[in-house]
Structure formats: structure tokens, C-alpha cells
Design a protein around this motif. Structure first.
Motif, PDB file in Angstrom:
ATOM      1  N   MET A 165       0.837  -1.198   0.000  1.00 64.82           N
ATOM      2  CA  MET A 165       0.000   0.000   0.000  1.00 64.82           C
ATOM      3  C   MET A 165       0.866   1.240   0.000  1.00 64.82           C
ATOM      4  O   MET A 165       1.936   1.255   0.613  1.00 64.82           O
ATOM      5  N   ARG A 182       1.682  -5.751   2.897  1.00 64.74           N
ATOM      6  CA  ARG A 182       0.773  -6.453   3.812  1.00 64.74           C
ATOM      7  C   ARG A 182       0.565  -7.903   3.382  1.00 64.74           C
ATOM      8  O   ARG A 182      -0.226  -8.176   2.491  1.00 64.74           O
ATOM      9  N   PRO A 191      -9.800 -13.473  13.228  1.00 67.01           N
ATOM     10  CA  PRO A 191     -11.254 -13.350  13.076  1.00 67.01           C
ATOM     11  C   PRO A 191     -11.783 -14.139  11.883  1.00 67.01           C
ATOM     12  O   PRO A 191     -12.978 -14.403  11.808  1.00 67.01           O
ATOM     13  N   CYS A 226     -12.039 -10.755   7.657  1.00 63.96           N
ATOM     14  CA  CYS A 226     -10.641 -10.378   7.874  1.00 63.96           C
ATOM     15  C   CYS A 226     -10.520  -8.862   7.936  1.00 63.96           C
ATOM     16  O   CYS A 226     -10.866  -8.173   6.987  1.00 63.96           O
ATOM     17  N   PRO A 227     -10.020  -8.329   9.038  1.00 61.54           N
ATOM     18  CA  PRO A 227      -9.948  -6.867   9.158  1.00 61.54           C
ATOM     19  C   PRO A 227      -8.797  -6.258   8.367  1.00 61.54           C
ATOM     20  O   PRO A 227      -8.599  -5.049   8.430  1.00 61.54           O
ATOM     21  N   TYR A 228      -8.031  -7.082   7.677  1.00 65.16           N
ATOM     22  CA  TYR A 228      -6.880  -6.558   6.948  1.00 65.16           C
ATOM     23  C   TYR A 228      -7.024  -6.744   5.445  1.00 65.16           C
ATOM     24  O   TYR A 228      -6.091  -6.478   4.700  1.00 65.16           O
ATOM     25  N   GLY A 229      -8.142  -7.241   5.009  1.00 69.92           N
ATOM     26  CA  GLY A 229      -8.333  -7.477   3.575  1.00 69.92           C
ATOM     27  C   GLY A 229      -7.312  -8.443   3.019  1.00 69.92           C
ATOM     28  O   GLY A 229      -6.872  -8.316   1.885  1.00 69.92           O
ATOM     29  N   LEU A 324      -0.532  -4.012  12.986  1.00 67.46           N
ATOM     30  CA  LEU A 324      -1.689  -3.322  12.402  1.00 67.46           C
ATOM     31  C   LEU A 324      -2.945  -3.602  13.214  1.00 67.46           C
ATOM     32  O   LEU A 324      -3.192  -4.743  13.614  1.00 67.46           O
ATOM     33  N   LYS A 325      -3.727  -2.568  13.430  1.00 68.43           N
ATOM     34  CA  LYS A 325      -5.023  -2.665  14.103  1.00 68.43           C
ATOM     35  C   LYS A 325      -4.951  -3.525  15.363  1.00 68.43           C
ATOM     36  O   LYS A 325      -5.767  -4.417  15.579  1.00 68.43           O
ATOM     37  N   LEU A 328      -7.888  -4.419  17.769  1.00 70.20           N
ATOM     38  CA  LEU A 328      -8.924  -5.424  17.544  1.00 70.20           C
ATOM     39  C   LEU A 328      -8.638  -6.731  18.268  1.00 70.20           C
ATOM     40  O   LEU A 328      -9.446  -7.647  18.237  1.00 70.20           O
TER      41      LEU A 328
END
Ligand code: SF4
Ligand code: SF4
Lengths: 338, 479
Positions: A165, A182, A191, A226-229, A324-325, A328
Motif C-alpha cells: 500500500m 501487507r 477473526p 478479515c480486518p486486513y483485507g 496493524l489494528k 482489535l
């Protein structure tokens, strides 16, 4: 490169074993990719028939459909042991690991990581915890890891495991660019796993979240969760879809999970969720993930965090590390140095 | 639209049904003009054929015929799926108002509600099935059931629910079905015999009363079981979304409740529409339609309150991933589905049609209000699912991958639309036929009121039933 001769031999054997006989044709592969791949890690692509697309006859179409139904009804029964993927991968574990030169001052960090890797492989699987560390200060945004991953796993269009990214900070003329590769973060508390209705994806003992392609029904719940795509869906497209013939590089079997599946029709992994698996098929044979090997800035590190002598253990103990994140509670196994 | 015969006429032509067995069947439902029927069934058949073609294409080609992308994982089909599950749960919960909570004034709409619930559930199943990347592996849900997955639990709940629904419906209609099986001939007779599952007709008023009371008791018990099951079915469908912490738009305790309330709204809307247009036009017709329309407005109102609450909190909180979805709904990509579909068709038109003094005394306008809400709620469902996906999971992810299958925008493809419309037709067609054939509006005990004759059975059958009845009044008469 000779060090890997044995590996390559095994790869070839496996490739042959997994290859459907009808694809043995007179058509030669485009090139011997294993000769070009630098460290020589890519297995010889199985020879594939150049199949014309779009012109599927009625009989063929019906045949595909019947095959799908029958395969769905029988194959999956046979392969419905939840640990099928792991079993396939651990078959390779008896392999001899490559011999590495002793540590030298000023050597490439890859050498150290490979030595660390061998140490980790000597331990039982449950005691390993694979971790990736990405040094964002070193990442130049070349996207080489993205492409290396596509090549390694023979990914079709639309399936990407490791995008980079880009973010522009500041306003003109005071701008800078930041890059953030990523992979799948192989969350400690993923998740994506509990939501799967058919237990087709789970976290392995070594911390890698895997997918059993024969079990997955393609509901895409995990992709949503998935919160990270980090998960893609394989829609069944090919790079050469608009060309008159299907190119051979589209028919290269993917070595993922040591399964060497060729993408054909609607056979798995088409219609499945797909994700980065830290090149599980490589690490279990003493090779680093392809993105680590290929990174021109040596910005990506890989190793076993359950070993304090491991390079990644040193890195993730530094104060400038982030995930990352984190809020969560997903406990990612990929760390970023900032 | 009128009846071929009024009930009085039937009674006058005593014994007429013996010579013309099908007359009474026609009498049970509304008869439309012939051209309307041809248009209706012709159109439905055409759409169904399109649906079958689309389904075939989808099964042969896989999901590549969709406009879905990896980040926009669920689209039109999932929206239609939850729409139908909502319609089903809503209709069912309305029927429990009658059979469990004793609102008997709606009794005449009860069977219709259950029948719609049954077919809506099947439509929902169809759409969730074609949404799978590997539809032929659907049975993995049973063999590899994962108890941590809401989706897996839902499949179990759907199984329970369909059993409750079908049993209730059968219990309610069994006497009439058995009666019809005796009165009709030819394929109709075969049909009624099959759906009555071998149940035999009560022989006289007493037996009928007995049998009816028993049915109603059992329906009540089933309904009581059904209420939590229906709540789990649709609240659970909402939870499929609500448990996803990656999507702040869904990740809220209110989300399953919104699902339930809008399910009730859509169920009431469907009932208003069906009863207003196709219900039996007797002296209660207006009152029942009116009552259903009022229920619909009530649920639409509650739904509106809940949605407003969600929007206000989301917008006020101003968390980017959360806010962006509301912006896309209010002003962005989804403004048409939101303002035209959800607000205009789903809320404004129904409320106006049901409250404006000129309209509210006419079942036609009330039914139309119901239809408008039924259509509008498709947009509501779409807006519940799709907008959550447009926010990239990580900043920059939408630009990082220049692939069509990684686009963060979605508009259903031709085949998705064709299979959605055709798939709906595929379910509406058998539903319409069932609607005509099944004794949905048959007044209970009608045959005993209208004819003094005993039921037309052979003396032998009659004797056996009487005997059974005397021996075991608690059992079900069965020959
Ligand atoms: S990054 Fe996404 S796909 Fe990977 S383990 Fe975490 S939740 Fe699952
Ligand atoms: S797409 Fe496959 S792996 Fe993902 S939740 Fe559905 S069945 Fe499980």
C-alpha cells in the motif's frame, strides 16, 4: 545452486505425481523457470496443454458440470479430514535440509535467516511460531514481493497475497510517500477462522492460518471477516482470458500447501478463498518465503519467534515495533518496524 | 375480480359439486379475468426460464459472471437472500400473532402468511446456495459443521424453521385438503392427496370440531416453538453480519434487531399486498387489509427509529470507517438505493398510501402500499449488506491493487440481475400455483355450514372413521 538440486528433484517428482496425465502433451513449457529464479526455488512448471477458451462445447460443459457434482460428492468425503492440508505439507518434513556455510561477517541477512530457519525446523511443529517482520524504513515500494508472490504461488488475476500500500503524506510541495507491504498477518486470534461454517480454515500449530481448498465451499465469510483485507477470492479468471489460447503460464500448478493444483474449470482453488500462507510449502523445506528472499531492500524478515536467538525475536523486541489494528485483539504475527 | 360463485350460490346448487367437482376449488380463490391470468403466468414462466438460464450459466461459469470483487465479497445475491429470509421470518411472526397470541381477527390471512413464509424461505435458500463458490459442496455444512460460525448455526435454524412452518401449514389445512381430495378428480385429486399426506376427512360436524380444535392446539404449540426459532432465523441472519468486527457498519448490537424489525415490516407489507389484492373479498376483507397495513406502518416506524439511531451514532462518532459508509449511503455511491429505494418506496409511499384520507379506505391503495414496501425493502437489504464493503480494510488498499477483482465498488452484473429476477420468478411461479390450489382462504368448517349432507365418502370409510373416533377420541382419524 547445486545445494538445491535435491530439493528440485523432489519438487519435480511431486509435480509429476500431482500432474494429471492428460496434460502431458508435446507442448513445451515456456521456459524452465527454475533455472531463472535466482535461488532456484521454483519447481518446474507442469506441462500444460494450451486450451482454447470460450469455445467450450456442450458436451464438455456438461462433462465439467458432472465432474463437479461427482467430485463434490465423492472427493470431499474422502478428503474431509480437517487436517488434510497439514498432512499433505508435513509429508515433506522428512526432507534433508540444505547445508549452509558457517556465519561470516558481513554476510547477507538471508543467510542468517536461513540458518535460523533450519534451527526452527529441527524443533517440533508446535514449538515454532512463524513471524514476519517488515522494516518500513527500508521498504522502497518496488512491489517486487507482490510479484514474487504471484509467481511463486501461480496466482491468477485478482488474487493477491501481498499488496504494497502506498500513502502520500503531507500537502504539496511538502509531500512524502510511505509504503506498507501487507501479507496475511497470520493473526494469533484470527477473526477469519471462527466464522467459517465448514471448518475449512484454521490456525495450524505453527501459527500459520491455512485453508483446505477441498473443504471450502466458497461462501466468502472469511474474506468479509478479515480486518486486513488479506483474503482474496479466486473467481476462476486467467491472465490470458482475452487471448485466443490459454497461455501456459496460466496452467502452472501452484505449489501451495504442497498440493500442486492446476486451475481448471471450476476445480479448487477456483471458487475458494485464498490467502498468504507464509509460503508454508517453502519454509517446511528450509526455504524462506519468496517475498523475503526477493525483497531488494532486505526489508522483510522471517523466522521463529519462539527462539530468542532468532533474528526476528531480536527485531520484535525493539521499541519501534508495531502491529496493524492491534486494538482489535487479533494478535498479528506480522510486525512492522517504524 | 370476482368469484365464480358466491358461497350462497354453491349452497343453492346443492349437490352441484358432485357433478362438477372443480367448481368448488375455483370458488376458493379469486378468479381473475382470463387475459390477466395468461399475462401473469406467461410472464412468470418467461422470467422463470430466464432464471433457469441464468442459473445454468452461473453453475457452469462459476462466480466469474458476477461483478463481485474480493473486497466486496457479498453482493446482490446475499442481499436477496436476507431479503427473503426476512420476508419469511416476518410473515411467520405475523402468523404467530394469530395462532399464538390470539389476534383472531387476522385469522383469514394466517395460512397465506405461512405459505408465503415457506416459499420465501425456499427462495432465500436458493440465493444463498447460488452465492457459494462451490455450490455442490453445500452439504459440507452438515458433515463439517463448525459450531463457532453463525452461518453454520443459521443453516441448522433454517432446517428447524422449515419443519415448523411446513407442519403448521399442513395442520391448518389438513381437513380442507382431505376434503378437497375427495371432491376433486384428475390431477387435482392427486395433488390434494399428496399434500394431505394421507389424512382423511372428518365425517361430521362433531369429528370436524374435534379435529379442528386439535389442529389449532398443535399449531399453537408449534407456533410457540416457532417464535424463538423465527427470531433466531432472522436475528441470527443479522448476527452473521453483526459479529464481523472488521465492518464497523455492521458491528453493532442493534444490527440483528434492525433485521428483525425490518423483517416484520416486510412480512406485514407482503401480507398487506397479498391480502389486499388476492385475499378473499368478503365482508372482513377491508378490515383485515387495513389492520395488516397498520401493522406494516407500525413496524416501518420502529425500523425508521432504529435506523436513525444507528445513523446518528455513526455520523456523530465520526470514526472514518464508520462515517464513510453513511456518507456513501446518504450522498455517495448508494444514494439512489437509499433515497429512492429505501426511503421513497420503503417508507414514504407506504406511509402516505396508508394514511392519506382518500387512499386509506380502499384496499387497492393499501395493497399497493404493501407492494411498494415489499419492493423498497429489497433496497433496504442491499443497503444493509453492500455499503459496508466500500471502505478499504486498510488505508490505501483500494489503490494498492489495480485489478478489476479488487475494486472497492460494486454494481450487480447482468447475470446477477437476471438470476435474481429469474430466481424470484422461479419461486413466485410455484407459489402462485400453490396460492390458487391450496385452500388458503377456505373458511374453517365451511362444508358443514353449507351442506347438510355428510361428506362424500364411501360408507365403508365412514364406518371406519366413526369407529376409530369412538374408540380413541384423542387420536387423529385415519383410514
Ligand atoms: S490477516 Fe486476515 S486472513 Fe490473515 S489470519 Fe488475520 S484475519 Fe485471517
Ligand atoms: S470462503 Fe471457504 S474458508 Fe472462507 S469461510 Fe467460506 S468456506 Fe470457510
Amino acid at each position: 545452486m547445486e545445494k538445491y538440486a535435491r530439493q528440485r528433484e523432489v519438487w519435480d517428482r511431486m509435480a509429476d505425481a500431482f500432474q494429471p496425465t492428460e496434460s502431458q502433451t508435446s507442448v513445451e513449457p515456456l521456459a524452465d523457470r527454475s533455472g531463472k529464479a535466482g535461488v532456484g526455488t521454483q519447481p518446474t512448471p507442469p506441462k500444460a496443454q494450451a486450451t482454447p477458451i470460450n469455445l467450450v462445447g456442450r458436451r464438455e460443459a456438461l462433462q465439467h458440470m458432472t465432474q463437479n457434482v461427482l467430485a463434490g460428492l465423492t472427493l470431499a468425503l474422502w478428503s474431509s479430514q480437517p487436517r488434510a492440508v497439514e498432512a499433505a505439507a508435513s509429508e515433506l518434513e522428512a526432507l534433508e535440509l540444505p547445508e549452509l556455510p558457517p556465519p561470516q561477517p558481513g554476510e547477507d541477512v538471508l543467510m542468517r535467516m536461513m540458518r535460523d530457519l533450519q534451527r526452527a525446523l529441527a524443533k517440533p511443529k508446535e514449538q515454532r511460531h512463524w513471524v514476519m517482520v517488515i522494516d518500513l524504513r527500508k521498504c522502497v515500494g518496488c512491489h517486487a514481493c507482490t510479484i514474487a508472490c504471484v509467481t511463486e504461488n501461480a496466482l491468477p488475476p485478482g488474487v493477491l497475497y501481498r499488496p504494497v500500500m502506498e500513502e502520500e503524506v503531507g500537502t504539496y510541495p511538502h509531500v512524502a510517500r510511505r509504503f506498507l507491504p501487507r501479507p496475511c498477518l497470520q493473526c494469533g486470534n484470527p477473526p477469519c477462522v471462527p466464522v467459517c461454517p465448514v471448518h475449512a480454515t484454521w490456525k495450524g500449530a505453527d501459527g500459520i492460518v491455512v485453508i483446505d481448498y477441498d473443504a471450502c465451499i466458497g461462501c466468502r465469510y472469511c474474506i468479509t471477516a478479515c480486518p486486513y483485507g488479506a483474503r482474496s477470492f479466486d473467481f476462476g479468471e486467467h491472465h490470458s482470458d482475452n487471448a485466443p489460447h490459454r497461455a501456459e503460464y496460466d496452467m502452472v500448478a501452484s505449489p501451495e500447501y504442497g498440493q500442486f493444483r492446476q486451475r481448471q474449470g471450476q476445480q479448487s482453488p477456483v471458487g475458494n478463498a485464498r490467502k498468504c500462507h507464509f509460503c508454508k510449502h517453502r519454509i517446511e523445506k528450509g526455504m524462506l518465503p519468496q517475498c523475503v528472499t526477493t525483497c531488494i531492500g532486505r526489508a522483510t524478515f522471517f523466522g521463529d519467534a519462539n527462539d530468542s536467538a532468532n533474528l526476528v525475536s531480536e527485531l520484535i523486541a525493539s521499541p519501534n515495533v508495531m502491529r496493524l489494528k492491534e486494538e482489535l485483539g487479533t494478535e498479528p504475527s506480522a510486525y512492522y518496524l517504524v | 375480480m370476482e368469484y365464480n360463485l358466491t358461497s350462497d350460490e354453491v349452497a343453492q346448487q346443492s349437490g352441484a359439486w358432485r357433478t362438477h367437482p372443480n367448481t368448488i376449488v375455483h370458488q376458493l380463490t379469486v378468479a381473475q379475468p382470463r387475459w390477466m391470468q395468461i399475462l401473469f403466468y406467461g410472464g412468470l414462466t418467461l422470467l422463470s426460464i430466464i432464471g433457469l438460464i441464468a442459473l445454468g450459466v452461473r453453475l457452469l461459469e462459476g462466480l466469474r459472471i458476477t461483478a463481485l470483487t474480493s473486497p466486496m465479497g457479498w453482493g446482490m445475491w446475499v442481499a436477496v437472500y436476507i431479503y427473503f429470509i426476512g420476508l419469511s421470518a416476518g410473515s411467520f411472526l405475523l402468523s404467530t400473532l394469530i395462532y399464538v397470541f390470539g389476534m383472531e381477527q387476522y385469522e383469514k390471512a394466517g395460512r397465506m402468511a405461512l405459505l408465503s413464509a415457506l416459499f420465501a424461505l425456499m427462495a432465500g435458500m436458493l440465493f444463498v446456495w447460488i452465492d457459494l463458490g462451490h455450490p455442490w459442496r453445500f452439504w459440507h455444512v452438515f458433515t463439517r459443521w463448525n459450531y463457532t460460525s453463525v452461518l453454520a448455526w443459521e443453516v441448522i435454524a433454517y432446517g428447524f424453521y422449515i419443519t415448523v412452518l411446513a407442519s403448521e401449514l399442513w395442520l391448518l389445512m389438513r381437513c380442507d385438503l382431505a376434503d378437497l381430495a375427495l371432491r376433486t378428480t384428475g390431477w387435482r385429486q392427486i395433488f390434494y392427496r399428496v399434500v394431505s399426506l394421507g389424512f382423511r376427512c372428518p365425517q361430521n360436524q362433531n369429528q370436524y370440531q374435534y379435529c379442528h380444535t386439535q389442529s389449532m392446539q398443535r399449531v399453537k404449540t408449534l407456533g410457540m416453538i416457532g417464535v424463538p426459532v423465527a427470531i433466531i432465523v432472522h436475528g441470527g441472519t443479522g448476527s452473521i453480519f453483526a459479529v464481523v468486527l472488521a465492518k464497523p457498519y455492521w458491528y453493532s448490537g442493534l444490527f440483528p434487531i434492525i433485521f428483525l424489525v425490518s423483517a416484520l415490516a416486510s412480512g406485514a407489507a407482503l401480507m398487506t399486498f397479498l391480502y389486499g389484492f388476492f385475499g378473499r373479498k368478503d365482508e372482513d376483507h377491508f378490515a383485515i387489509t387495513r389492520g395488516l397495513a397498520n401493522l406494516m406502518i407500525l413496524f416501518i416506524g420502529i425500523d425508521l427509529i432504529l435506523i436513525t439511531a444507528e445513523f446518528l451514532v455513526g455520523l456523530y462518532g465520526n470514526i472514518p470507517e464508520h462515517r464513510e459508509v453513511y456518507h456513501a449511503l446518504l450522498f455517495g455511491q448508494f444514494r439512489y438505493t437509499f433515497w429512492v429505494g429505501q426511503m421513497l418506496f420503503g417508507i414514504l409511499i407506504p406511509i402516505l398510501l396508508v394514511t392519506l384520507p382518500r387512499m386509506r379506505h380502499n384496499t387497492f391503495w393499501l395493497g399497493l402500499g404493501g407492494l411498494s414496501a415489499v419492493i423498497g425493502i429489497v433496497a433496504v437489504r442491499f443497503n444493509l449488506v453492500v455499503p459496508a464493503y466500500i471502505v478499504p480494510m486498510l488505508p490505501g488498499l483500494d489503490h494498492a491493487i489495480n485489478e478489476a477483482r479488487w475494486a472497492h465498488s460494486y454494481f450487480p452484473s447482468f447475470w446477477e440481475l437476471a438470476s435474481s429476477i429469474g430466481g424470484v420468478a422461479l419461486v413466485v411461479l410455484p407459489f402462485s400455483i400453490a396460492f390458487r390450489l391450496l385452500p388458503l382462504f377456505h373458511e374453517i368448517g365451511e362444508q358443514f355450514k353449507e351442506t347438510a349432507d355428510p361428506m362424500p365418502v364411501t360408507p365403508e370409510q365412514s364406518r371406519v372413521v366413526d369407529q376409530q373416533f369412538q374408540q380413541d377420541p384423542g387420536g387423529v382419524p385415519n383410514v
